[in-house]
Design a protein around this motif. Structure first.
Motif: not given
Length: 272
Positions: A153-161
């Motif tokens: 899964v993606a390493p995303t840490t900001d829902l806004g992105l």
């Protein structure tokens, strides 16, 4: 003799079962692909249901005997729209034409899925996209893969992105569920970067497991919609819960899967 027609001993390992299930699902997908192309027109609900049944029956003619040979003791979930807990033992949870209505309309977003559930937990799953040839697989404790390549899964840490997605569980949903879906989409449009809305759920979840999107949620839903993707996402390192962050089971009234770094933020948005 085709791979799906070979009898497999009941003591076969889950790894071998996954290989046999993959062969069966691909064969069913090839049969369903032969029916794809022209838009199927219908004027009544009865005509629609009849057209859907043609696709289901075409895939099931391959899947039912092949999967029964693989695991004779496993029972069969007859209704792909059923939810809730299963009785003890092993069960095949199959969606012979996931995104069936898309198939009828000449849209490419459809798949064939098969999941083996043991004591109410998915232990292996296969999702095959016949038009692209992609096959997503997962086995408990062995990771998730796309055509043999490990998924993460993606390493995303900001829902806004983040790119997030949701799906309509079924037609003719209760008004309370429809309103909850609408409110959740509004909340996500305010908090996320992009919101995708389409059926079927499974294809969003394959994208989540592959790191292409960051979150998926749905209100209501059936086992066949959610169990394959739940196992794929979990084995790819994602988080699965209900929309309030509680442990998800097939009895839950909502479903949420995310990249771990935005799980809490996504729960907060959906809980407003």
């Amino acid at each position: 003799m085709s791979e799906t027609l070979q009898t497999v001993d009941v003591a076969t390992s889950d790894a071998d079962l996954l290989a046999g299930t993959t062969a069966a699902v691909r064969e069913a997908g090839a049969a369903l692909r032969e029916l794809f192309g022209d838009i199927v027109r219908y004027e009544t609900r009865e005509e629609l249901m009849s057209a859907l049944a043609v696709n289901d029956d075409t895939a099931l003619e391959v899947l039912r005997p092949a999967l029964t040979r693989l695991r004779p003791q496993a029972r069969w979930v007859e209704d792909e729209l059923d939810g809730g807990a299963l009785p003890p033992g092993e069960w095949w949870v199959v969606d012979p034409a996931e995104g069936n209505v898309n198939h009828l309309h000449g849209l490419p977003e459809w798949a064939v899925t098969a999941t083996l559930v043991r004591e109410n937990s998915p232990v292996l799953t296969v999702v095959h996209l016949p038009l692209t040839g992609e096959t997503y697989t997962a086995r408990t404790g062995a990771g998730a893969h796309l055509d043999g390549r490990p998924l993460r899964v993606a390493p995303t840490t900001d829902l806004g992105l983040g790119i997030v997605a949701t799906s309509q569980a079924r037609p003719d949903e209760d008004e309370s569920v429809v309103r909850a879906v609408g409110s959740s989409i509004t909340a996500m449009l305010l908090d996320a970067l992009v919101v995708r809305i389409a059926v079927p759920a499974t294809l969003h979840l394959t994208n989540l497991a592959a790191g292409r999107i960051d979150a998926f949620w749905q209100f209501a839903g059936a086992r066949a919609d959610l169990l394959p993707g739940a196992l794929l996402v979990t084995e790819a390192g994602g988080r699965v819960s209900d929309a309030h962050g509680r442990p998800w089971t097939p009895q839950s009234e909502s479903f949420l899967a995310t990249a771990p770094g935005i799980h809490a933020e996504t729960v907060a948005t959906l809980s407003r």
